[in-house]
Design a protein around this motif. Structure first.
Motif, PDB file in Angstrom:
ATOM      1  N   SER A   1       0.831  -1.198   0.000  1.00 43.52           N
ATOM      2  CA  SER A   1       0.000   0.000   0.000  1.00 43.52           C
ATOM      3  C   SER A   1       0.870   1.256   0.000  1.00 43.52           C
ATOM      4  O   SER A   1       1.908   1.305   0.649  1.00 43.52           O
ATOM      5  CB  SER A   1      -0.902   0.011   1.242  1.00 43.52           C
ATOM      6  N   LYS A   2       0.441   2.255  -0.723  1.00 37.14           N
ATOM      7  CA  LYS A   2       1.183   3.514  -0.777  1.00 37.14           C
ATOM      8  C   LYS A   2       0.569   4.562   0.148  1.00 37.14           C
ATOM      9  O   LYS A   2       0.980   5.721   0.150  1.00 37.14           O
ATOM     10  CB  LYS A   2       1.245   4.042  -2.215  1.00 37.14           C
ATOM     11  N   ARG A   3      -0.407   4.157   0.918  1.00 40.99           N
ATOM     12  CA  ARG A   3      -1.028   5.053   1.881  1.00 40.99           C
ATOM     13  C   ARG A   3      -0.420   4.826   3.261  1.00 40.99           C
ATOM     14  O   ARG A   3       0.210   3.799   3.519  1.00 40.99           O
ATOM     15  CB  ARG A   3      -2.540   4.807   1.936  1.00 40.99           C
ATOM     16  N   LEU A   4      -0.598   5.798   4.143  1.00 47.00           N
ATOM     17  CA  LEU A   4      -0.254   5.603   5.531  1.00 47.00           C
ATOM     18  C   LEU A   4      -1.179   4.523   6.099  1.00 47.00           C
ATOM     19  O   LEU A   4      -2.364   4.460   5.740  1.00 47.00           O
ATOM     20  CB  LEU A   4      -0.444   6.919   6.284  1.00 47.00           C
ATOM     21  N   ILE A   5      -0.655   3.662   6.957  1.00 47.71           N
ATOM     22  CA  ILE A   5      -1.433   2.553   7.500  1.00 47.71           C
ATOM     23  C   ILE A   5      -1.571   2.735   8.997  1.00 47.71           C
ATOM     24  O   ILE A   5      -0.577   2.892   9.706  1.00 47.71           O
ATOM     25  CB  ILE A   5      -0.746   1.204   7.193  1.00 47.71           C
ATOM     26  N   CYS A   6      -2.811   2.690   9.480  1.00 46.62           N
ATOM     27  CA  CYS A   6      -3.071   2.895  10.903  1.00 46.62           C
ATOM     28  C   CYS A   6      -3.941   1.765  11.451  1.00 46.62           C
ATOM     29  O   CYS A   6      -5.171   1.814  11.363  1.00 46.62           O
ATOM     30  CB  CYS A   6      -3.757   4.237  11.142  1.00 46.62           C
ATOM     31  N   PRO A   7      -3.321   0.728  12.024  1.00 48.07           N
ATOM     32  CA  PRO A   7      -4.114  -0.315  12.683  1.00 48.07           C
ATOM     33  C   PRO A   7      -4.719   0.218  13.988  1.00 48.07           C
ATOM     34  O   PRO A   7      -4.122   1.060  14.664  1.00 48.07           O
ATOM     35  CB  PRO A   7      -3.082  -1.412  12.980  1.00 48.07           C
TER      36      PRO A   7
ATOM     37  N   LYS B   1       6.621   3.970  11.170  1.00 49.37           N
ATOM     38  CA  LYS B   1       6.671   5.420  11.372  1.00 49.37           C
ATOM     39  C   LYS B   1       6.475   5.781  12.838  1.00 49.37           C
ATOM     40  O   LYS B   1       7.042   6.750  13.329  1.00 49.37           O
ATOM     41  CB  LYS B   1       5.590   6.096  10.533  1.00 49.37           C
ATOM     42  N   LYS B   2       5.636   5.014  13.516  1.00 51.34           N
ATOM     43  CA  LYS B   2       5.404   5.211  14.949  1.00 51.34           C
ATOM     44  C   LYS B   2       5.146   3.844  15.568  1.00 51.34           C
ATOM     45  O   LYS B   2       4.258   3.118  15.121  1.00 51.34           O
ATOM     46  CB  LYS B   2       4.206   6.137  15.194  1.00 51.34           C
ATOM     47  N   GLU B   3       5.925   3.493  16.571  1.00 48.95           N
ATOM     48  CA  GLU B   3       5.799   2.174  17.172  1.00 48.95           C
ATOM     49  C   GLU B   3       4.477   2.010  17.910  1.00 48.95           C
ATOM     50  O   GLU B   3       3.872   2.978  18.375  1.00 48.95           O
ATOM     51  CB  GLU B   3       6.968   1.923  18.135  1.00 48.95           C
ATOM     52  N   GLN B   4       4.056   0.756  18.029  1.00 54.46           N
ATOM     53  CA  GLN B   4       2.791   0.443  18.677  1.00 54.46           C
ATOM     54  C   GLN B   4       2.778   0.880  20.142  1.00 54.46           C
ATOM     55  O   GLN B   4       3.759   0.772  20.853  1.00 54.46           O
ATOM     56  CB  GLN B   4       2.525  -1.054  18.593  1.00 54.46           C
TER      57      GLN B   4
END
Length: 237
Positions: A106-112, A137-140
């Motif tokens: 995916s080329k989008r930012l991913i936010c689970p 980009k940012k750890e869980q």
């Protein structure tokens, strides 16, 4: 390399076997049954259907947490027992990282978003770079949904949300997100042991693995029972 993947960190129970870059099989359920009654039967059935000897497993990749305390403990006990019996290493994969890995390419930012109760989610931010390398980009961590959405709005990038927290926080996202967003489809929106095993292989190649004896789940915060005991003690102080 043959890897057994296991994820019991949330509502989903999932087991998978990969052989190098081939997903040989996967068994995933998202139903209201305890993992203690489903995980081993699913694994036994998968091994039987594949017609392989479990002794041919080279490593076990598992979602290490965060997530459900009960689910993580059941998964940890299963993984430690299997790894000890098979004499294979354990590859501990951060749960939220593995969820994001479902959206490979995916080329989008991913936010689970994993529902952590009290208007909080276990979340992080991820993307795949121009060579499809997985970038954290940012750890869980556990975080208020307001703070998560505020950060995404500041980033001002198209984002895809996924995870069992999406149904919980969907209304809030729709009312407060100011960026272009969408929600992952059902087939890749929850924990998948295949993703755990695939990401685990990358960690193994970088020598990120441990022994059955040393493996411990990662909770990131105290259990509800522990929090309630502390609140009760504080009230009685």
């Amino acid at each position: 390399m043959r890897i057994l993947g296991i994820d019991s960190s949330g509502l989903v129970a999932s087991v998978a076997v990969t052989d190098d870059d081939v997903l040989l099989g996967e068994f995933t359920t998202d139903y209201k049954k305890t993992h203690s009654t489903t995980l081993m039967p699913m694994l036994d059935e998968l091994i039987k259907m594949l017609g392989i000897d479990i002794k041919t497993i080279d490593a076990i990749a598992t979602a290490e947490g965060p997530g459900s305390f009960t689910g993580l403990r059941i998964g940890a006990a299963t993984v430690k027992g299997l790894a000890y019996a098979l004499k294979v290493p354990v590859i501990a994969v951060p749960t939220v990282d593995a969820i994001a890995y479902n959206l490979y390419g995916s080329k989008r930012l991913i936010c689970p978003l994993m529902d952590a109760r009290r208007q909080q989610a276990y979340s992080g931010l991820y993307r795949f770079d121009e060579t499809n390398e997985f970038v954290v980009k940012k750890e869980q961590e556990p975080e208020a949904i307001k703070d998560i959405i505020d950060r995404i709005n500041i980033a001002d990038e198209p984002v895809t949300f996924l995870g069992d927290g999406v149904p919980v926080f969907k209304d809030y996202i729709e009312k407060n997100a100011t960026v272009d967003y969408d929600f992952a489809p059902a087939f890749c929106s929850r924990q998948r042991a295949g993703a755990v095993a695939s990401l685990g292989k990358k960690y193994f190649d970088r020598e990120f693995y441990t022994s059955a004896e040393e493996f411990r789940p990662v909770y990131l915060r105290k259990s509800q029972a522990e929090r309630e005991r502390e609140e009760k003690a504080g009230a009685n102080a």
